[in-house]
Design a protein around this motif. Structure first.
Motif, PDB file in Angstrom:
ATOM      1  N   VAL A 191      -0.046  -9.105   6.843  1.00 18.79           N
ATOM      2  CA  VAL A 191       0.198 -10.442   6.299  1.00 18.79           C
ATOM      3  C   VAL A 191       0.826 -10.339   4.907  1.00 18.79           C
ATOM      4  CG1 VAL A 191      -0.906 -12.566   5.479  1.00 18.79           C
ATOM      5  CG2 VAL A 191      -1.579 -11.574   7.678  1.00 18.79           C
ATOM      6  N   ALA A 192       0.293  -9.459   4.067  1.00 16.66           N
ATOM      7  CA  ALA A 192       0.827  -9.300   2.710  1.00 16.66           C
ATOM      8  C   ALA A 192       2.261  -8.781   2.741  1.00 16.66           C
ATOM      9  CB  ALA A 192      -0.063  -8.362   1.899  1.00 16.66           C
ATOM     10  N   ALA A 193       2.556  -7.841   3.618  1.00 15.47           N
ATOM     11  CA  ALA A 193       3.919  -7.307   3.723  1.00 15.47           C
ATOM     12  C   ALA A 193       4.868  -8.393   4.225  1.00 15.47           C
ATOM     13  CB  ALA A 193       3.944  -6.091   4.642  1.00 15.47           C
ATOM     14  N   TYR A 194       4.403  -9.217   5.151  1.00 12.04           N
ATOM     15  CA  TYR A 194       5.233 -10.322   5.641  1.00 12.04           C
ATOM     16  C   TYR A 194       5.529 -11.304   4.511  1.00 12.04           C
ATOM     17  CZ  TYR A 194       6.710 -14.638   7.782  1.00 12.04           C
ATOM     18  OH  TYR A 194       7.404 -15.770   8.073  1.00 12.04           O
ATOM     19  N   ARG A 195       4.517 -11.643   3.734  1.00 16.36           N
ATOM     20  CA  ARG A 195       4.731 -12.582   2.625  1.00 16.36           C
ATOM     21  C   ARG A 195       5.733 -12.021   1.621  1.00 16.36           C
ATOM     22  NH1 ARG A 195      -1.541 -14.498   1.922  1.00 16.36           N
ATOM     23  NH2 ARG A 195      -1.506 -15.976   3.642  1.00 16.36           N
ATOM     24  N   ASP A 196       5.658 -10.718   1.369  1.00 19.99           N
ATOM     25  CA  ASP A 196       6.607 -10.075   0.465  1.00 19.99           C
ATOM     26  C   ASP A 196       8.024 -10.183   1.040  1.00 19.99           C
ATOM     27  OD1 ASP A 196       7.559  -8.483  -1.719  1.00 19.99           O
ATOM     28  OD2 ASP A 196       7.359  -6.672  -0.486  1.00 19.99           O
ATOM     29  N   ALA A 197       8.177  -9.859   2.316  1.00 22.71           N
ATOM     30  CA  ALA A 197       9.488  -9.940   2.962  1.00 22.71           C
ATOM     31  C   ALA A 197       9.991 -11.382   3.009  1.00 22.71           C
ATOM     32  CB  ALA A 197       9.411  -9.357   4.369  1.00 22.71           C
ATOM     33  N   LYS A 198       9.103 -12.318   3.277  1.00 24.08           N
ATOM     34  CA  LYS A 198       9.475 -13.732   3.358  1.00 24.08           C
ATOM     35  C   LYS A 198      10.001 -14.237   2.021  1.00 24.08           C
ATOM     36  CE  LYS A 198       7.306 -18.179   3.707  1.00 24.08           C
ATOM     37  NZ  LYS A 198       6.067 -18.882   3.873  1.00 24.08           N
ATOM     38  N   SER A 199       9.357 -13.845   0.921  1.00 23.36           N
ATOM     39  CA  SER A 199       9.832 -14.292  -0.388  1.00 23.36           C
ATOM     40  C   SER A 199      11.212 -13.710  -0.688  1.00 23.36           C
ATOM     41  CB  SER A 199       8.830 -13.943  -1.489  1.00 23.36           C
ATOM     42  OG  SER A 199       8.797 -12.553  -1.723  1.00 23.36           O
ATOM     43  N   ILE A 202      10.552 -12.296  11.967  1.00 20.63           N
ATOM     44  CA  ILE A 202      10.128 -10.892  11.947  1.00 20.63           C
ATOM     45  C   ILE A 202      11.001 -10.086  12.904  1.00 20.63           C
ATOM     46  CG2 ILE A 202       8.277  -9.277  12.522  1.00 20.63           C
ATOM     47  CD1 ILE A 202       6.274 -11.328  11.580  1.00 20.63           C
ATOM     48  N   GLN A 203      11.532  -8.982  12.375  1.00 17.73           N
ATOM     49  CA  GLN A 203      12.343  -8.069  13.165  1.00 17.73           C
ATOM     50  C   GLN A 203      11.547  -6.832  13.561  1.00 17.73           C
ATOM     51  OE1 GLN A 203      15.696  -9.073  13.951  1.00 17.73           O
ATOM     52  NE2 GLN A 203      14.668 -10.890  13.149  1.00 17.73           N
ATOM     53  N   SER A 204      10.678  -6.363  12.644  1.00 12.10           N
ATOM     54  CA  SER A 204       9.868  -5.189  12.964  1.00 12.10           C
ATOM     55  C   SER A 204       8.673  -5.091  12.028  1.00 12.10           C
ATOM     56  CB  SER A 204      10.702  -3.901  12.863  1.00 12.10           C
ATOM     57  OG  SER A 204      11.092  -3.670  11.522  1.00 12.10           O
ATOM     58  N   VAL A 205       7.656  -4.369  12.502  1.00 11.08           N
ATOM     59  CA  VAL A 205       6.479  -4.028  11.704  1.00 11.08           C
ATOM     60  C   VAL A 205       6.297  -2.524  11.852  1.00 11.08           C
ATOM     61  CG1 VAL A 205       3.989  -4.318  11.413  1.00 11.08           C
ATOM     62  CG2 VAL A 205       5.387  -6.274  12.101  1.00 11.08           C
ATOM     63  N   ASP A 206       6.294  -1.817  10.731  1.00  9.30           N
ATOM     64  CA  ASP A 206       6.126  -0.368  10.749  1.00  9.30           C
ATOM     65  C   ASP A 206       4.833  -0.002  10.031  1.00  9.30           C
ATOM     66  OD1 ASP A 206       8.626   0.266  12.029  1.00  9.30           O
ATOM     67  OD2 ASP A 206       9.613  -0.266  10.138  1.00  9.30           O
ATOM     68  N   ILE A 207       4.027   0.831  10.681  1.00 10.37           N
ATOM     69  CA  ILE A 207       2.761   1.293  10.113  1.00 10.37           C
ATOM     70  C   ILE A 207       2.836   2.814  10.044  1.00 10.37           C
ATOM     71  CG2 ILE A 207       0.262   1.364  10.413  1.00 10.37           C
ATOM     72  CD1 ILE A 207       0.663  -1.257  12.132  1.00 10.37           C
ATOM     73  N   THR A 208       2.610   3.339   8.847  1.00  7.26           N
ATOM     74  CA  THR A 208       2.694   4.778   8.647  1.00  7.26           C
ATOM     75  C   THR A 208       1.563   5.479   9.399  1.00  7.26           C
ATOM     76  OG1 THR A 208       3.689   4.437   6.486  1.00  7.26           O
ATOM     77  CG2 THR A 208       2.750   6.601   6.906  1.00  7.26           C
ATOM     78  N   ALA A 209       1.919   6.515  10.154  1.00  6.49           N
ATOM     79  CA  ALA A 209       0.934   7.281  10.933  1.00  6.49           C
ATOM     80  C   ALA A 209      -0.090   7.923  10.000  1.00  6.49           C
ATOM     81  CB  ALA A 209       1.631   8.361  11.757  1.00  6.49           C
ATOM     82  N   GLY A 210      -1.321   7.942  10.455  1.00  3.94           N
ATOM     83  CA  GLY A 210      -2.392   8.586   9.712  1.00  3.94           C
ATOM     84  C   GLY A 210      -3.082   7.695   8.706  1.00  3.94           C
ATOM     85  N   GLN A 211      -2.594   6.491   8.506  1.00  2.80           N
ATOM     86  CA  GLN A 211      -3.191   5.581   7.536  1.00  2.80           C
ATOM     87  C   GLN A 211      -4.399   4.843   8.120  1.00  2.80           C
ATOM     88  OE1 GLN A 211      -2.257   5.119   4.245  1.00  2.80           O
ATOM     89  NE2 GLN A 211      -0.824   6.818   4.534  1.00  2.80           N
ATOM     90  N   LEU A 252      -9.341  -2.006  10.686  1.00  3.90           N
ATOM     91  CA  LEU A 252      -8.437  -2.904  11.397  1.00  3.90           C
ATOM     92  C   LEU A 252      -8.258  -4.220  10.653  1.00  3.90           C
ATOM     93  CD1 LEU A 252      -9.473  -2.313  15.108  1.00  3.90           C
ATOM     94  CD2 LEU A 252      -7.409  -1.514  13.939  1.00  3.90           C
ATOM     95  N   SER A 253      -9.313  -4.720  10.042  1.00  5.25           N
ATOM     96  CA  SER A 253      -9.225  -5.937   9.247  1.00  5.25           C
ATOM     97  C   SER A 253      -8.298  -5.728   8.054  1.00  5.25           C
ATOM     98  CB  SER A 253     -10.617  -6.367   8.780  1.00  5.25           C
ATOM     99  OG  SER A 253     -10.526  -7.518   7.976  1.00  5.25           O
ATOM    100  N   ASP A 254      -8.449  -4.563   7.402  1.00  6.91           N
ATOM    101  CA  ASP A 254      -7.565  -4.232   6.278  1.00  6.91           C
ATOM    102  C   ASP A 254      -6.117  -4.155   6.741  1.00  6.91           C
ATOM    103  OD1 ASP A 254      -9.750  -4.119   4.589  1.00  6.91           O
ATOM    104  OD2 ASP A 254      -9.869  -1.918   4.588  1.00  6.91           O
ATOM    105  N   LEU A 255      -5.900  -3.566   7.913  1.00  2.00           N
ATOM    106  CA  LEU A 255      -4.549  -3.462   8.458  1.00  2.00           C
ATOM    107  C   LEU A 255      -3.951  -4.848   8.668  1.00  2.00           C
ATOM    108  CD1 LEU A 255      -2.158  -1.931   9.652  1.00  2.00           C
ATOM    109  CD2 LEU A 255      -3.411  -1.851  11.833  1.00  2.00           C
ATOM    110  N   GLY A 256      -4.734  -5.751   9.232  1.00  2.00           N
ATOM    111  CA  GLY A 256      -4.258  -7.121   9.428  1.00  2.00           C
ATOM    112  C   GLY A 256      -3.879  -7.777   8.115  1.00  2.00           C
ATOM    113  N   ALA A 262       0.823  -1.217   0.000  1.00  2.00           N
ATOM    114  CA  ALA A 262       0.000   0.000   0.000  1.00  2.00           C
ATOM    115  C   ALA A 262       0.852   1.261   0.000  1.00  2.00           C
ATOM    116  CB  ALA A 262      -0.976  -0.015   1.172  1.00  2.00           C
ATOM    117  N   GLY A 263       1.848   1.253  -0.879  1.00  4.33           N
ATOM    118  CA  GLY A 263       2.673   2.449  -1.021  1.00  4.33           C
ATOM    119  C   GLY A 263       3.452   2.812   0.220  1.00  4.33           C
ATOM    120  N   GLY A 264       3.785   1.843   1.039  1.00  2.00           N
ATOM    121  CA  GLY A 264       4.562   2.103   2.243  1.00  2.00           C
ATOM    122  C   GLY A 264       3.730   2.256   3.497  1.00  2.00           C
ATOM    123  N   ALA A 265       2.424   2.012   3.403  1.00  2.67           N
ATOM    124  CA  ALA A 265       1.572   2.118   4.587  1.00  2.67           C
ATOM    125  C   ALA A 265       1.976   1.103   5.652  1.00  2.67           C
ATOM    126  CB  ALA A 265       0.105   1.925   4.213  1.00  2.67           C
TER     127      ALA A 265
END
Length: 134
Positions: free
Chosen positions: A87-95, A61-70, A79-83, A47-50
């Protein structure tokens, strides 16, 4: 007269010590590669860095960063979308971590397979080549 079954290999015998020494060297190289992977990190972003998830080279996992205001946190759909994004960001990092591990361990895994699958990665000794099992 008893015939040595290893005579067919040439050189009059089978050098078990050389094979064990080679296996020990490969094990040390594999351990060094795994230690280097623990120190390296890669990130997955959506989501463009969200949301950005950073993992080490073995997928922890070392860290999870969520952009403020998103996300405001007051809406259950939000909150469901955030979850889902985490998961999608983790899968990207895992690959990316798997690709990094393949680069680091690829030549070593091939050598272990050449020894008949002595417990290393590969079809006979562990998860399929290219997969860390996480």
């Amino acid at each position: 007269m008893t015939q040595n079954p290893f005579d067919a290999l040439g050189g009059g015998g089978f050098d078990m010590n050389a094979l064990l020494q080679q296996a020990q060297q490969m094990q040390e190289q594999l351990q060094d590669a795994q230690e280097r992977l623990l120190e390296q990190t890669v990130s997955g972003t959506v989501a463009g860095g969200a949301v950005t998830v950073t993992v080490n080279g073995v997928g922890e996992i070392q860290s999870v960063d969520i952009t403020a205001g998103q996300f405001d946190g007051s809406d259950s759909d939000d909150l469901s979308d955030l979850g889902d994004m985490i998961v999608a960001a983790y899968r990207d990092a895992k690959s990316k971590a798997e690709a990094l591990a393949n680069e680091a361990m690829g030549p070593l895994a091939g050598g272990l397979e050449g020894l008949g699958g002595l417990g290393g990665p590969g079809p006979e000794g562990g998860p399929p080549s290219g997969q860390l099992g996480f």
